[in-house]
Design an enzyme around this catalytic site. Structure first.
Site, mmCIF file in Angstrom:
data_model
loop_
_atom_site.group_PDB
_atom_site.id
_atom_site.type_symbol
_atom_site.label_atom_id
_atom_site.label_comp_id
_atom_site.label_asym_id
_atom_site.label_seq_id
_atom_site.Cartn_x
_atom_site.Cartn_y
_atom_site.Cartn_z
ATOM 1 N N SER A 137 59.912 17.477 67.705
ATOM 2 C CA SER A 137 59.941 18.754 68.527
ATOM 3 C C SER A 137 58.832 19.229 68.914
ATOM 4 O O SER A 137 57.719 19.035 68.506
ATOM 5 C CB SER A 137 60.677 19.781 67.384
ATOM 6 O OG SER A 137 60.950 20.885 68.062
ATOM 7 N N TYR A 150 60.809 24.630 58.953
ATOM 8 C CA TYR A 150 61.271 23.921 59.995
ATOM 9 C C TYR A 150 60.043 23.382 61.017
ATOM 10 O O TYR A 150 59.806 22.026 61.290
ATOM 11 C CB TYR A 150 62.512 24.452 60.774
ATOM 12 C CG TYR A 150 62.871 23.520 61.919
ATOM 13 C CD1 TYR A 150 63.507 22.547 61.821
ATOM 14 C CD2 TYR A 150 62.074 23.762 63.436
ATOM 15 C CE1 TYR A 150 63.940 21.914 62.962
ATOM 16 C CE2 TYR A 150 62.683 23.143 64.434
ATOM 17 C CZ TYR A 150 63.317 22.150 64.264
ATOM 18 O OH TYR A 150 63.726 21.582 65.177
#
Length: 260
Positions: A137, A150
């Site tokens: 990501s 995260y």
């Protein structure tokens, strides 16, 4: 590589993983798909309409036992295409998150993923062929205030994928890191980010993100950042002080930062 190979896709019940698996089926590849929810069985049925063999496993991929259960379904078949896509998100302040949820994110995004890679890429090394797509990501470029665990887990995956690519290239294995930005999936609901600015913002189409990642993998590219804005943000992140990045991230991810 043979035209028809076996593709293993994790997190395939919805979102980017679902569309990655569909692309594999459309290209004539057999599938082994997995997710930790019952929707994986409905997804598998939709993939079978393309005429390929599709096996589905509902399993907890945050544990080594769960990964072993998934791999037992291979029944000795070699994996030609591996899509390590399963992941979990978690929003809100670190100290306000139940530690069991923190642990689940870390175990799913990091431990389960690298155990799967260790097992399957090891088999690819013996066969001297294979393609791997790891879903990282652009969040991995930014200290994620209110998504601290995260973002850190995605930084780990982004970094790990580049290292693994270097180590296995001499064995005719390509490793590609897919780095999307905010994408229209169930992520923002499960991560408790519905009331945030980023949770309420316009997001990328998961089908388009999957297509970009799939094509990059098949070309053998090392990485792909989807969306021109994400490309710009990732470039800026490389030259911006970490404390500024964290402050900027907080504006979009802080609880209640979205529209009332």
């Amino acid at each position: 590589m043979p035209t028809k190979t076996l593709a293993l896709v994790t997190g395939a019940s919805s979102g980017i993983g679902y569309h990655l698996a569909r692309l594999c089926a459309e290209d004539g590849h057999d599938l082994l798909v997995a997710a930790d929810d019952a929707d994986i069985h409905d997804a598998a049925e939709s993939f079978r309409r393309e005429g390929q063999r599709v096996d589905a496993v509902e399993v907890d991929l945050s544990t080594t036992e769960g990964v072993d259960e998934l791999l037992s379904e291979l029944e000795g078949r070699p994996v030609g295409l591996l899509f390590a896509n399963a992941g979990r998100g978690l929003g809100r302040a670190f100290l306000d998150q139940p530690f069991r949820e923190i642990r689940h994110v870390m175990d799913t995004n990091m431990l389960g993923t690298i155990y799967l890679l260790h097992r399957v890429v090891g088999q690819m090394r013996e066969a001297r062929q294979g393609r791997v797509l790891i879903t990282g990501s652009v969040a991995g470029f930014t200290p994620g205030a209110y998504q601290a665990v995260y973002n850190a887990s995605k930084a780990f995956l982004d970094n790990f994928s580049f290292a693994l690519r270097h180590e296995v290239k001499e064995h005719d294995i390509s490793v590609t890191c897919l780095m999307p930005g905010a994408t229209e999936t169930e992520f923002f609901d499960t991560a408790h980010l519905q009331d945030t600015k980023i949770g309420q913002s316009k997001k990328a189409d998961p089908a388009e993100v999957a297509r970009a990642g799939y094509d990059a993998m098949m070309r053998g590219d090392g990485d792909i950042v989807t969306g021109w804005m994400n490309k710009l943000q990732s470039a800026i992140a490389n030259i911006t002080p970490a404390q500024w990045l964290a402050a900027g991230h907080a504006k979009g991810a802080a609880p209640g930062s979205g529209k009332a």
